[in-house]
Design an enzyme around this catalytic site. Structure first.
Site, PDB file in Angstrom:
ATOM      1  N   GLY A 160      63.065 -33.623  24.635  1.00 56.46           N
ATOM      2  CA  GLY A 160      64.181 -34.552  24.488  1.00 56.46           C
ATOM      3  C   GLY A 160      64.547 -35.101  25.862  1.00 56.46           C
ATOM      4  N   GLU A 181      50.541 -31.255  19.454  1.00 57.39           N
ATOM      5  CA  GLU A 181      50.492 -31.361  20.915  1.00 57.39           C
ATOM      6  C   GLU A 181      49.089 -31.082  21.472  1.00 57.39           C
ATOM      7  OE1 GLU A 181      55.153 -30.266  21.888  1.00 57.39           O
ATOM      8  OE2 GLU A 181      53.739 -28.636  21.681  1.00 57.39           O
ATOM      9  N   VAL A 239      67.927 -29.303  20.872  1.00 59.05           N
ATOM     10  CA  VAL A 239      69.193 -29.928  21.265  1.00 59.05           C
ATOM     11  C   VAL A 239      69.350 -31.270  20.554  1.00 59.05           C
ATOM     12  CG1 VAL A 239      70.575 -30.775  23.204  1.00 59.05           C
ATOM     13  CG2 VAL A 239      69.092 -28.772  23.511  1.00 59.05           C
ATOM     14  N   ASP A 296      62.578 -37.976  21.784  1.00 59.23           N
ATOM     15  CA  ASP A 296      63.959 -38.212  21.326  1.00 59.23           C
ATOM     16  C   ASP A 296      64.883 -38.143  22.532  1.00 59.23           C
ATOM     17  OD1 ASP A 296      63.146 -35.178  20.837  1.00 59.23           O
ATOM     18  OD2 ASP A 296      65.254 -35.240  21.381  1.00 59.23           O
ATOM     19  N   MET A 356      61.742 -26.333  24.685  1.00 61.11           N
ATOM     20  CA  MET A 356      61.964 -24.951  24.254  1.00 61.11           C
ATOM     21  C   MET A 356      60.935 -23.948  24.795  1.00 61.11           C
ATOM     22  SD  MET A 356      63.118 -25.863  20.344  1.00 61.11           S
ATOM     23  CE  MET A 356      63.618 -24.207  19.900  1.00 61.11           C
ATOM     24  N   GLU A 357      60.058 -24.372  25.701  1.00 55.35           N
ATOM     25  CA  GLU A 357      59.010 -23.448  26.166  1.00 55.35           C
ATOM     26  C   GLU A 357      58.736 -23.463  27.666  1.00 55.35           C
ATOM     27  OE1 GLU A 357      58.186 -25.902  23.840  1.00 55.35           O
ATOM     28  OE2 GLU A 357      58.536 -24.692  22.057  1.00 55.35           O
TER      29      GLU A 357
HETATM   30  N1  ADE Z   1      61.501 -30.924  21.894  1.00 53.22           N
HETATM   31  C1  ADE Z   1      61.534 -32.220  21.547  1.00 53.22           C
HETATM   32  N2  ADE Z   1      62.795 -32.662  21.446  1.00 53.22           N
HETATM   33  C2  ADE Z   1      63.599 -31.614  21.737  1.00 53.22           C
HETATM   34  C3  ADE Z   1      64.997 -31.442  21.779  1.00 53.22           C
HETATM   35  N3  ADE Z   1      65.825 -32.442  21.502  1.00 53.22           N
HETATM   36  N4  ADE Z   1      65.470 -30.218  22.084  1.00 53.22           N
HETATM   37  C4  ADE Z   1      64.631 -29.199  22.364  1.00 53.22           C
HETATM   38  N5  ADE Z   1      63.307 -29.311  22.318  1.00 53.22           N
HETATM   39  C5  ADE Z   1      62.773 -30.504  22.017  1.00 53.22           C
END
Ligand code: ADE
Length: 268
Positions: free
Chosen positions: A111, A45, A193, A237, A213-214
């Protein structure tokens, strides 16, 4: 004569030792200089930004490296804190405590949540929420992210700085095109997730259009320190059953795109 050459040698050794110490000493962070803080979770990143930046030196604080230098002529501190809310908050706090940071830009992948966002689209957060903050009872999980002491943002949501959001949006449009850029809510939690059922809940319960997640933890730190911030995320994703494979295939491309948006933002 011998005595003189002995003293000359000693003086030479002392001077060399002092010079060696001065060169290897860690540069103290310059508290007078204002920096833009660029925060991320993973190496991919910040790879693009580090390749474009002129890095003056690297400070290591709490095992996190802070790359101090210039990007597009602007003083920056670039860091990669690690994955998840704890490391992100700790890394952001150390950055704010050790440098004179005027604003924080988070760059990374996420995501996509809901039907709107597709893989490689961009989400500029307007607000962030911790989707996993709450209670597990015999009835299951119940969200209580508003907190009980008024310390979890505005009803559990942390709002990004409007000016930074608009700058990030314009930059994203210039990099990937208007049809691929969205503004909205990002849901943050300490879980990757990869579930159709859970990702639908993030959309239904929080109106989220991306999950990661951050973001909310960096937002919480900036909120506590009154530092304007924005979170920029490229979709790697769709947070569904195929999420892990999608990150493996698209993660680096998405991470680079997000970096390019930060770069375009700093050029404005
Ligand atoms: N970062 C990238 N894809 C993610 C996902 N599906 N869940 C949590 N953090 C992510």
């Amino acid at each position: 004569m011998k005595m003189r050459s002995f003293f000359t040698k000693i003086i030479f050794i002392l001077v060399a030792a002092v010079m060696l110490c001065a060169c290897s000493a860690k540069k103290a962070p310059d508290k007078g200089q204002e920096y833009i803080g660029i925060v991320s979770a993973m190496d991919n990143e910040i790879a693009y930004l580090l390749s474009e930046a002129e890095i003056d030196h690297v400070d290591t604080i709490g095992k996190v490296e802070y790359h101090v230098g210039k990007l597009c002529g602007q003083p920056v501190v670039i860091s990669r804190s690690g994955i998840g809310k704890v490391l992100a908050a700790s890394g952001a706090t150390a950055m704010l405590n050790n440098y004179n940071i005027k604003n924080v830009i988070f760059t990374g992948i996420a995501g996509g949540v809901g039907d709107e966002t597709k893989v490689l689209d961009e989400v500029i957060a307007e607000r962030l929420v911790q989707h996993d903050y709450g209670m597990i009872s015999n009835d299951g999980f119940s969200w209580s992210g508003t907190g009980s002491m008024g310390d979890l943002g505005d009803e559990g949501y942390y709002y990004c700085d409007e000016e930074l959001v608009n700058k990030a949006y314009d930059a994203a449009v210039s990099v990937v095109g208007k049809e691929h850029v969205f503004k909205g809510t990002i849901a943050t939690g300490d879980q990757f997730v990869a579930s159709e059922e859970y990702v639908k809940k993030l959309s239904d319960d929080f109106g989220a259009i991306a999950c990661e997640m951050e973001g909310a933890s960096v937002a919480a730190v900036c909120y506590q320190y009154d530092i304007p911030f924005v979170i920029i995320r490229a979709m790697s994703d769709k947070a569904d059953g195929n999420a892990y494979e999608s990150v493996e295939n698209m993660g680096d491309i998405a991470a680079n795109n997000s970096g390019k948006i930060v770069f375009a933002m700093l050029l404005q």
